[in-house]
Design a protein around this motif. Structure first.
Motif, PDB file in Angstrom:
ATOM      1  N   THR A   1      -6.824  -5.934 -21.752  1.00 61.18           N
ATOM      2  CA  THR A   1      -6.128  -6.190 -20.491  1.00 61.18           C
ATOM      3  C   THR A   1      -5.712  -4.872 -19.833  1.00 61.18           C
ATOM      4  O   THR A   1      -5.849  -4.700 -18.621  1.00 61.18           O
ATOM      5  N   ILE A   2      -5.207  -3.957 -20.652  1.00 57.90           N
ATOM      6  CA  ILE A   2      -4.754  -2.668 -20.113  1.00 57.90           C
ATOM      7  C   ILE A   2      -5.910  -1.957 -19.406  1.00 57.90           C
ATOM      8  O   ILE A   2      -5.766  -1.471 -18.281  1.00 57.90           O
ATOM      9  N   ILE A   3      -7.063  -1.922 -20.062  1.00 56.66           N
ATOM     10  CA  ILE A   3      -8.223  -1.290 -19.431  1.00 56.66           C
ATOM     11  C   ILE A   3      -8.660  -2.094 -18.206  1.00 56.66           C
ATOM     12  O   ILE A   3      -8.975  -1.528 -17.151  1.00 56.66           O
ATOM     13  N   GLY A   4      -8.651  -3.422 -18.325  1.00 54.17           N
ATOM     14  CA  GLY A   4      -9.011  -4.280 -17.186  1.00 54.17           C
ATOM     15  C   GLY A   4      -8.136  -3.973 -15.981  1.00 54.17           C
ATOM     16  O   GLY A   4      -8.623  -3.810 -14.859  1.00 54.17           O
ATOM     17  N   ARG A   5      -6.846  -3.836 -16.222  1.00 51.55           N
ATOM     18  CA  ARG A   5      -5.936  -3.540 -15.109  1.00 51.55           C
ATOM     19  C   ARG A   5      -6.179  -2.132 -14.565  1.00 51.55           C
ATOM     20  O   ARG A   5      -6.076  -1.903 -13.358  1.00 51.55           O
ATOM     21  N   GLU A   6      -6.481  -1.204 -15.451  1.00 51.56           N
ATOM     22  CA  GLU A   6      -6.786   0.167 -14.978  1.00 51.56           C
ATOM     23  C   GLU A   6      -7.980   0.147 -14.029  1.00 51.56           C
ATOM     24  O   GLU A   6      -7.976   0.813 -12.998  1.00 51.56           O
ATOM     25  N   LEU A   7      -8.997  -0.628 -14.411  1.00 49.09           N
ATOM     26  CA  LEU A   7     -10.194  -0.698 -13.570  1.00 49.09           C
ATOM     27  C   LEU A   7      -9.846  -1.308 -12.211  1.00 49.09           C
ATOM     28  O   LEU A   7     -10.289  -0.827 -11.171  1.00 49.09           O
ATOM     29  N   LEU A   8      -9.036  -2.355 -12.234  1.00 50.70           N
ATOM     30  CA  LEU A   8      -8.632  -2.991 -10.974  1.00 50.70           C
ATOM     31  C   LEU A   8      -7.830  -2.014 -10.111  1.00 50.70           C
ATOM     32  O   LEU A   8      -7.951  -1.998  -8.888  1.00 50.70           O
ATOM     33  N   ASN A   9      -7.040  -1.178 -10.758  1.00 46.88           N
ATOM     34  CA  ASN A   9      -6.278  -0.164 -10.031  1.00 46.88           C
ATOM     35  C   ASN A   9      -7.169   0.847  -9.330  1.00 46.88           C
ATOM     36  O   ASN A   9      -6.762   1.435  -8.331  1.00 46.88           O
ATOM     37  N   LEU A  10      -8.359   1.054  -9.873  1.00 46.30           N
ATOM     38  CA  LEU A  10      -9.260   2.031  -9.255  1.00 46.30           C
ATOM     39  C   LEU A  10      -9.686   1.596  -7.860  1.00 46.30           C
ATOM     40  O   LEU A  10     -10.109   2.408  -7.047  1.00 46.30           O
ATOM     41  N   ILE A  11      -9.607   0.279  -7.596  1.00 45.10           N
ATOM     42  CA  ILE A  11      -9.977  -0.186  -6.252  1.00 45.10           C
ATOM     43  C   ILE A  11      -8.780  -0.820  -5.537  1.00 45.10           C
ATOM     44  O   ILE A  11      -8.925  -1.667  -4.671  1.00 45.10           O
ATOM     45  N   GLY A  12      -7.599  -0.387  -5.934  1.00 41.63           N
ATOM     46  CA  GLY A  12      -6.382  -0.767  -5.189  1.00 41.63           C
ATOM     47  C   GLY A  12      -5.889  -2.180  -5.432  1.00 41.63           C
ATOM     48  O   GLY A  12      -5.139  -2.727  -4.623  1.00 41.63           O
ATOM     49  N   LEU A  13      -6.273  -2.807  -6.548  1.00 43.47           N
ATOM     50  CA  LEU A  13      -5.866  -4.196  -6.776  1.00 43.47           C
ATOM     51  C   LEU A  13      -4.727  -4.299  -7.796  1.00 43.47           C
ATOM     52  O   LEU A  13      -4.916  -4.791  -8.898  1.00 43.47           O
ATOM     53  N   ASN A  14      -3.554  -3.829  -7.428  1.00 44.84           N
ATOM     54  CA  ASN A  14      -2.412  -4.038  -8.322  1.00 44.84           C
ATOM     55  C   ASN A  14      -1.479  -5.062  -7.681  1.00 44.84           C
ATOM     56  O   ASN A  14      -1.734  -5.569  -6.596  1.00 44.84           O
ATOM     57  N   ILE A  15      -0.385  -5.363  -8.369  1.00 40.59           N
ATOM     58  CA  ILE A  15       0.584  -6.314  -7.824  1.00 40.59           C
ATOM     59  C   ILE A  15       1.855  -5.554  -7.442  1.00 40.59           C
ATOM     60  O   ILE A  15       2.132  -4.482  -7.981  1.00 40.59           O
ATOM     61  N   ASP A  16       2.603  -6.152  -6.530  1.00 40.17           N
ATOM     62  CA  ASP A  16       3.732  -5.391  -6.009  1.00 40.17           C
ATOM     63  C   ASP A  16       4.877  -5.269  -7.008  1.00 40.17           C
ATOM     64  O   ASP A  16       5.623  -4.296  -6.975  1.00 40.17           O
ATOM     65  N   TRP A  17       5.008  -6.236  -7.882  1.00 41.44           N
ATOM     66  CA  TRP A  17       6.120  -6.183  -8.838  1.00 41.44           C
ATOM     67  C   TRP A  17       5.931  -5.029  -9.828  1.00 41.44           C
ATOM     68  O   TRP A  17       6.840  -4.655 -10.533  1.00 41.44           O
TER      69      TRP A  17
ATOM     70  N   PRO B   1       0.812  -1.230   0.000  1.00 42.60           N
ATOM     71  CA  PRO B   1       0.000   0.000   0.000  1.00 42.60           C
ATOM     72  C   PRO B   1       0.847   1.282   0.000  1.00 42.60           C
ATOM     73  O   PRO B   1       0.428   2.295  -0.565  1.00 42.60           O
ATOM     74  N   ASP B   2       2.021   1.230   0.602  1.00 39.48           N
ATOM     75  CA  ASP B   2       2.868   2.432   0.622  1.00 39.48           C
ATOM     76  C   ASP B   2       3.236   2.856  -0.799  1.00 39.48           C
ATOM     77  O   ASP B   2       3.286   4.041  -1.119  1.00 39.48           O
ATOM     78  N   SER B   3       3.523   1.860  -1.641  1.00 47.22           N
ATOM     79  CA  SER B   3       3.893   2.173  -3.026  1.00 47.22           C
ATOM     80  C   SER B   3       2.702   2.750  -3.784  1.00 47.22           C
ATOM     81  O   SER B   3       2.835   3.693  -4.561  1.00 47.22           O
ATOM     82  N   VAL B   4       1.541   2.153  -3.555  1.00 50.32           N
ATOM     83  CA  VAL B   4       0.334   2.625  -4.240  1.00 50.32           C
ATOM     84  C   VAL B   4       0.052   4.072  -3.827  1.00 50.32           C
ATOM     85  O   VAL B   4      -0.244   4.935  -4.651  1.00 50.32           O
ATOM     86  N   ASN B   5       0.198   4.321  -2.525  1.00 45.50           N
ATOM     87  CA  ASN B   5      -0.013   5.672  -2.000  1.00 45.50           C
ATOM     88  C   ASN B   5       0.970   6.672  -2.576  1.00 45.50           C
ATOM     89  O   ASN B   5       0.631   7.817  -2.833  1.00 45.50           O
ATOM     90  N   TYR B   6       2.203   6.218  -2.739  1.00 45.53           N
ATOM     91  CA  TYR B   6       3.264   7.135  -3.132  1.00 45.53           C
ATOM     92  C   TYR B   6       2.958   7.853  -4.436  1.00 45.53           C
ATOM     93  O   TYR B   6       3.270   9.025  -4.606  1.00 45.53           O
ATOM     94  N   VAL B   7       2.347   7.115  -5.359  1.00 44.69           N
ATOM     95  CA  VAL B   7       2.030   7.760  -6.638  1.00 44.69           C
ATOM     96  C   VAL B   7       0.566   8.199  -6.693  1.00 44.69           C
ATOM     97  O   VAL B   7       0.043   8.526  -7.762  1.00 44.69           O
TER      98      VAL B   7
END
Ligand code: SF4
Ligand code: SF4
Lengths: 542, 171
Positions: A182-198, A41-47
């Motif tokens: 996929t790019i849009i799918g991942r963008e949508l997932l990012n809207l609710i904080g669901l990314n991967i750490d890598w 979460p710190d990384s997500v917050n940072y940007v």
């Protein structure tokens, strides 16, 4: 015999009887080895990406915001409006199946949800079920479904099993590009904080220090200095690269993987040798930046906005230094962003106002193809130098190498860079053999780790997805004795060594400019005894 | 008819059933794809499965031991070991070969004690299963080793380059 149990089932406790059910009824089981850990979460917050929170993909509760569906719907609506291509891709697929067996993850796994048509359908079904009149009324009969928590998990699992390589798009008669979905799918997932750490942590690092690894300027400088020591030991010549030099003609930017991870480091030594040669022979003025110290752009895997922010540092740095144009190293995603998205993201003014259409100061070649981006790929640059006879190359130094060429997805399929690397390669090695048709050039197979999927915990997915590429390498190894796989991408150089070790252990991996660095002969240079890896050079008479 | 002739006469059908047992461990669409396209580059897994099972069967039927099939079985296990199967499912097609041969054999040798006739054959298949187990574990070990190396390289290199390792212990 039909009422007898199937032979294979007698001996294995097959808890998973492969379902004959409709794909919508097959539940998603998240398997270790096939997913990446959740973003810190710190990384997500940072940007400043939304809804940073701690969660674990293996838990039932992913800690979603209460109104997560509303957030996704709004996000989807906004993107359908904003990206015409996406709207068209949602509407026009006729499910002809031409793309179905073209994805390396399906070819390696046999998992139907890795067929591009089905990967897209994961999102398309929700679009139909929630956004189209037919789908709303007819539901499943019209291929529509509702967005439930299970559907969301399925999205997450399979959109992070797509390396956005675009191979499938080459075969679609309508040009549907599942990578874009996929790019849009991942963008949508990012809207609710669901990314991967890598992805999230390199993005935060890049935003903070200019590169994915979070390396600070002095350490970046030290690493390059360390390479100069090695080069001096091997060649007797010490490169004196310049850093952050105001008024330099050309700014050089490469992925930080080249500076910090083998075998990319040897490619980095190759750049240093080339630039030193060109400086001594022709007075070329190139500078490295310790601020724009990353070509790769993982922002691409989070959102268009983040991609734009990370991309901008290269142009801001070029402006600060007053460089005429940018020379780009052997990177994958950097080039995809530059070639496919940047102009639309920035508008021409941002990239252009202070720079010139790139001209090779040594040959006079005008890189008209880079008039908009002001950025030239180093394979084009070196090919141009060779074509004009500006480099003294001794192929014999690479005589122990029988090379084949991996067309890295982004430079090859994303920007059409097919001939230049081969031209350079053939001028620096004696033995070169291409892999069979259907596995190279536009139809090249992904290494399996693109689009942020190179996390250690995701190794099975990558091995499985790397099978088609490795299988073609194995063929040329067994048939022709190929022992080296060349490429122009830092992700490839990180992924392919493990893949080769697993599938074809006799084949090693290198970048293009490692071979150039080996072959380049300085005037009055001492006799080299080893190559850039410190391994003995083949005898001249061999 | 002896067992050897039975195996060679029925080779094609037995290998087809054996390959089918392997394909059946995949979801329907996956099985269809693996058993379909014959192009070795477009369908490397299916091609390897079909070609290598055929070679393995012929080798065993000719009386050679399981060790003679190491390369072919290894190529299959390398694929199975990274497809998300539990070890038992990854290997289940190997013991299935006994069952497939038995089911066919009882049709040909109705009066005889089939178990007795197939004793040597079954022993060979047992060897093949053991070999498969070794090869499977070897594949998994490569993956674990790669993970371990990755961690080691990352920390060691950084320490080394930051001059935080004493030479005598660094080597
Ligand atoms: S090839 Fe194109 S139209 Fe055909 S199923 Fe795939 S995405 Fe749809
Ligand atoms: S973009 Fe590449 S990884 Fe994604 S579905 Fe298409 S072929 Fe597969």
């Amino acid at each position: 015999m039909s009422d007898l149990p199937r032979p294979e089932a007698l001996f294995a406790n097959i808890d998973y009887t492969p379902p004959k059910a409709d794909w919508m009824d097959v539940p998603t089981v998240i398997k270790p080895g096939r997913y990446c850990y959740a973003a810190n979460p710190d990384s997500v917050n940072y940007v400043g990406l939304p809804h940073a929170h701690k969660w674990n993909p293996l838990d039932d509760d992913w800690g979603l915001p209460e109104n997560w569906q509303e957030i996704i719907f709004n996000g989807l609506r906004e993107r359908l409006h904003k990206f015409r291509s996406f709207k068209i891709f949602m509407d026009i697929c006729v499910r002809c199946g031409a793309c179905a067996d073209k994805c390396h993850f399906f070819i390696g796994s046999g998992d139907p949800k890795n067929m591009p048509v089905l990967r897209a359908e994961l999102l398309r079904s929700v679009y139909r079920g929630e956004f189209t009149t037919f789908g709303k009324i007819l539901g499943r009969f019209a291929g529509g479904r509702k967005l439930t928590a299970d559907v969301l998990k399925e999205w997450w699992y399979y959109f992070f099993q797509c390396s956005e390589c675009r191979r499938c798009s080459v075969f679609c008669p309508y040009g549907i590009d599942t990578a874009e979905i996929t790019i849009i799918g991942r963008e949508l997932l990012n809207l609710i904080g669901l990314n991967i750490d890598w992805i999230a942590t390199p993005v935060a690092n890049c935003y903070r220090t200019g590169n994915h690894l979070g390396i600070q300027p002095h350490a970046f400088f030290d690493m390059i200095d360390f390479f100069c020591d090695d080069i001096e030991d091997i060649t007797g010549i010490r490169p004196e690269p310049s850093f952050n030099k105001k008024g330099a003609d050309i700014l050089f930017i490469t992925p930080s993987g080249d500076v910090f991870a083998d075998p990319g480091t040897y490619t980095c030594m190759g750049y240093l040798i080339l630039f030193e040669y060109l400086k001594r022979e022709y007075g070329l003025d190139v500078t490295w930046s310790t601020y724009a110290s990353e070509g790769g752009n993982f922002g691409f895997f989070t959102s268009h906005e983040t991609m734009k922010r990370l991309n901008s540092k290269m142009y801001m740095e070029a402006k600060r230094l007053g460089a005429k144009w940018i020379l780009g190293g052997e990177c994958g995603h950097m080039w995809r962003v530059i070639h496919q998205y940047m102009d639309t993201l920035n508008g021409p003014d941002f990239q252009g106002s202070h720079m010139e259409t790139p001209v090779n100061p040594i040959t006079g070649t005008v890189f008209k193809n880079a008039a908009g981006t002001k950025m030239v790929h180093i394979a084009e640059f070196t090919a141009d130098l060779i074509k004009h006879g500006k480099l003294n190359l001794n192929k014999k130094r690479n005589a122990n190498i029988h090379l084949t060429w991996h067309d890295s997805c982004n430079p090859a399929r994303g920007m059409g860079l097919l001939e230049e690397p081969r031209y350079v390669a053939r001028n620096v090695v004696e033995k070169f053999t291409d892999m069979p048709e259907g596995t190279i050039r536009e139809q090249t197979f992904c290494c399996g780790g693109g689009a942020g999927l190179n996390a250690g915990e995701n190794d099975e997915l990558r091995m499985m997805g790397g099978l088609p590429r490795a299988n073609a390498v194995k063929y040329v190894h067994e048939k022709y004795g190929v022992n080296m796989l060349g490429c122009v991408c830092a992700i490839d150089r990180a992924v392919l060594p493990n893949s080769m070790e697993y599938w074809v252990p006799e084949v090693d991996v290198c970048g293009l400019h490692e071979l150039v660095g080996n072959a380049l002969v300085f005037p009055g240079e001492k006799e080299r005894e080893t190559d850039l890896r410190g391994e003995d050079l083949p005898g001249e008479d061999e | 008819m002896d067992v050897h002739s039975f195996l060679t006469d029925h080779q094609n059908s037995l290998v087809a059933q054996w390959a089918d047992a392997l394909f059946q461990t995949y979801p329907e669409e996956g099985a269809k794809f693996f058993s379909g396209s014959k192009n070795q580059f477009a369908n490397p897994a299916g091609h390897t499965f079909r070609t290598n099972l055929d070679i393995i069967f012929r080798t065993l039927a000719s009386g050679q031991g399981a060790a003679a099939c190491t390369k072919e079985l290894d190529e299959i296990m390398r694929i199975r070991a990274v497809q998300g199967f539990s070890p038992s499912v990854a290997l289940c097609f190997l013991p299935a070969l006994k069952e497939i041969v038995l089911r066919e054999a009882v049709k040909i040798f109705p009066d005889k004690s089939v178990d007795e006739l197939l004793r040597d054959w079954n022993r060979t298949v047992d060897q093949l299963i053991m070999l498969g187990f070794d090869l499977y574990v070897n594949c998994r070990e490569i993956l674990w080793q790669q993970k371990a190396n990755q961690l080691y390289n990352r920390t060691h290199k950084l320490l080394e380059r930051a001059n935080l390792l004493k030479e005598e212990v660094a080597g």
